[in-house]
Scaffold this active site. Structure first.
Site, PDB file in Angstrom:
ATOM      1  N   ASP A 123      61.434  75.219  65.264  1.00 41.74           N
ATOM      2  CA  ASP A 123      60.364  75.628  65.293  1.00 41.74           C
ATOM      3  C   ASP A 123      58.937  75.069  64.530  1.00 41.74           C
ATOM      4  OD1 ASP A 123      57.922  77.087  65.901  1.00 41.74           O
ATOM      5  OD2 ASP A 123      58.726  78.550  66.893  1.00 41.74           O
ATOM      6  N   CYS A 141      54.244  77.387  70.263  1.00 36.12           N
ATOM      7  CA  CYS A 141      55.565  77.276  70.377  1.00 36.12           C
ATOM      8  C   CYS A 141      55.649  77.310  72.371  1.00 36.12           C
ATOM      9  CB  CYS A 141      55.691  78.576  70.145  1.00 36.12           C
ATOM     10  SG  CYS A 141      56.115  78.562  68.421  1.00 36.12           S
ATOM     11  N   LYS A 199      65.788  80.824  69.762  1.00 40.88           N
ATOM     12  CA  LYS A 199      64.764  81.143  70.350  1.00 40.88           C
ATOM     13  C   LYS A 199      64.827  80.204  71.898  1.00 40.88           C
ATOM     14  CE  LYS A 199      60.471  80.667  69.465  1.00 40.88           C
ATOM     15  NZ  LYS A 199      58.730  81.101  68.552  1.00 40.88           N
ATOM     16  N   HIS A 216      34.732  67.814  62.171  1.00 38.71           N
ATOM     17  CA  HIS A 216      34.651  67.986  63.235  1.00 38.71           C
ATOM     18  C   HIS A 216      34.106  69.906  63.746  1.00 38.71           C
ATOM     19  CE1 HIS A 216      35.769  67.796  67.737  1.00 38.71           C
ATOM     20  NE2 HIS A 216      34.891  66.786  67.596  1.00 38.71           N
ATOM     21  N   ASP A 258      59.612  72.316  68.375  1.00 41.73           N
ATOM     22  CA  ASP A 258      58.623  72.532  69.391  1.00 41.73           C
ATOM     23  C   ASP A 258      57.161  71.001  68.837  1.00 41.73           C
ATOM     24  OD1 ASP A 258      58.218  74.593  67.061  1.00 41.73           O
ATOM     25  OD2 ASP A 258      57.856  75.476  69.107  1.00 41.73           O
ATOM     26  N   HIS A 259      56.815  71.726  67.177  1.00 40.81           N
ATOM     27  CA  HIS A 259      55.468  71.168  67.165  1.00 40.81           C
ATOM     28  C   HIS A 259      56.098  70.773  65.937  1.00 40.81           C
ATOM     29  CE1 HIS A 259      54.838  75.017  66.025  1.00 40.81           C
ATOM     30  NE2 HIS A 259      55.013  75.009  67.100  1.00 40.81           N
TER      31      HIS A 259
END
Length: 526
Positions: free
Chosen positions: A33, A73, A121, A244, A306-307
């Site tokens: 994760d 997630c 997880k 931004h 996941d990221h």
């Protein structure tokens, strides 16, 4: 010396014993994760010692351009398990993802004769995460700013003998290793094992109460020794006035808009890398169990995440952003019939894992999948003369800490980011080859490129329509939740984790919410 070590590894692999006599390969996936994919290859891999990821890199294939399909997630995992983009599964946030009865690739493996096991997880079905988290997602385009996270901090624990810090992950890793030794090794049929880790996701900041998010980067002196501190960079930041508007909103809600010392920034980054080293050791436990039982020769091993984690890049931590630190994930695959020491430049994403796993198992894919198998890119038995994989990847984000639905299209050296309806919020365009820090939005300099990429993006997803659907979903869900609380609503919402800012002007905040609920379907910036 390097060749000697590899030969020794192969020797150790052949020493184990297994009762398996199967033709289809076993499949093991370890998904961490918040693991920055850039750490899985040079130059990022030089910052922290990750021996088991390096093991996969030497004996398998490393994908250099792998992206999450949503930098948070639950939606990202929903994409991986379903093989579908998040707008197709309507996985809008950490609360709204796949139905519990959705068919995953693990389900198909089990139906086709694999012995399966899922540990750790999972986080891909609807209904999880805190009330605070879902309310933040629902109200993200209400016209006020809320500090939703704790300030990112580093926390030193233990001493040089302290190795098992994330106890929950180690417990699940031990279970995975035990299952390999006691069950998988005795199985007459092929097996599939999934291990989901929490690390290196930051820990919940306990001093902020039970609803706090994860803003503590925790490690011990032992793991800190794995980090080459002299290589820990100090990221460049734009002035807040030049950011931004969606990026500034993220910075503010992540509690990163105040001043940070260089020491604080480098400390957070150093501790994050140490947490990555601990996660790598868990991967090592799985590899050791497979090697011990002589299973490596017939097992495809996949490591991914996941990221990523921004770790103070762009004046942010956490994920929820299309910047490289947040959206880039590792993908390393090794196994029988797969190339060793290969670096794959092809753009891929998490939805590609569903068809890849099925092809490894010899199972035909069913339904309309968003992804494509990466097996043709790394197989030793195939000569890929025509690449059928698209030359783009899509990522999208609809959750908290970003006040507009966000869509990222990566094509070649271009990264195009569009927002909301494509009109009310300005887009961004980066040349990630020459601008690796993503500090120069060149959308106004290259209008033809922007037009071409926006046309391609709209051919993949009708993003203004999706944004409108998410906006309506958020309003309906929040209204239903508020009505369900009745008279308790004011007290409940005032005690969520952003209660300090809320209570400063409860009437103004309530007025903003009422305007949002009863107004037209507009974004924060209309």
């Amino acid at each position: 010396m390097k060749m000697f070590l590899l030969a020794f590894i192969f020797f150790l692999q052949s020493c184990g014993e297994s009762s398996q006599n199967v033709t289809r390969p076993n499949i093991v996936m370890v998904m961490s994760d918040a693991f920055d994919g850039r750490l899985s290859f040079d130059p990022g891999s030089k910052v922290v010692r990750l021996p088991y990821i390096n093991y996969l890199r030497e004996l398998g294939s490393t994908f250099l351009n792998t992206y999450t399909n949503s930098p948070i997630c639950c939606p990202s995992r929903a994409a991986m398990w379903s093989g579908q983009f998040v707008h197709l599964s309507q996985s809008w946030n950490n609360y709204k993802c796949l139905d519990a009865n959705s068919t995953t690739w693990m389900d198909l493996l089990e139906r086709n004769g694999y012995r399966t096991k899922m540990l750790g997880k999972l986080d891909y079905t609807s209904g999880s995460h805190s009330v605070s988290n879902r309310v933040e997602a629902w109200t993200r385009d209400v016209r006020f700013l809320l500090r939703q996270e704790g300030r990112p901090v580093a926390q030193l624990v233990g001493n040089m003998s302290t190795r098992r810090i994330m106890g929950k992950d180690w417990k699940n890793t031990d279970k995975a290793a035990q299952w390999i030794r006691q069950t998988a090794a005795m199985s007459k049929e092929p097996f599939a094992l999934y291990l989901g880790l929490n690390l290196p996701h930051p820990y919940r900041t306990e001093s902020l109460g039970p609803t706090a998010g994860g803003s503590t980067f925790r490690s011990s002196p032992y793991w800190l020794t794995k980090v080459s501190s002299e290589l820990v960079s100090l990221p460049k930041w734009l002035p807040t006035a030049a950011m931004h508007p969606v990026d500034y909103y993220s910075t503010f809600t992540k509690n990163c808009s105040s001043d940070f010392t260089e020491e604080e920034i480098k400390s957070v980054r150093t501790f994050y890398y140490a947490m990555c080293a601990e996660a790598d050791a868990m991967l090592g436990q799985v590899i050791s169990a497979l090697r011990e039982k002589g299973l490596l020769d017939n097992t495809v091993l996949i490591f991914t995440a996941d990221h990523g984690e921004l770790a103070m890049e762009h004046r942010q931590f956490y994920k929820m952003s299309m910047f490289e630190g947040s959206s880039r994930v590792p993908l390393l695959i090794m196994g029988p019939g797969l190339k060793s020491g290969l670096q794959v430049h092809q753009l891929v994403s998490l939805v590609d894992l569903y068809p890849t796993v099925l092809e490894i198992a010899g199972i035909s894919a069913v339904g309309n999948l968003s992804g494509h198998s990466v097996l043709p890119l790394i197989s030793t038995s195939r000569n890929v003369s025509k690449n059928e994989h698209p030359e783009w990847v899509l990522s999208e984000y609809h959750g908290c800490n970003a006040n507009a639905s966000t869509y990222m299209l990566r094509v070649g050296h271009w990264k195009y980011i569009a927002y909301a309806d494509g009109i009310s919020v300005p887009p961004q365009l980066f040349n990630v080859t020459v601008d690796k820090d993503e500090l120069h939005n060149v959308v106004l300099r290259f209008p033809d490129v922007q037009a071409q990429l926006d046309k391609l993006l709209r051919s993949i997803v009708d993003y203004p329509k999706v944004s409108s659907a998410v906006h309506l979903y958020n309003k309906n869900e929040f209204a239903a939740w508020r009505d369900s609380l009745g008279r308790n609503y004011t007290e409940v919402i005032a005690n969520l984790r952003w209660h300090v800012d809320w209570q400063k002007d409860i009437q103004a905040s309530e007025k903003a919410i009422d305007t949002w609920l009863h107004g037209s379907s507009r974004t924060f910036y209309n």
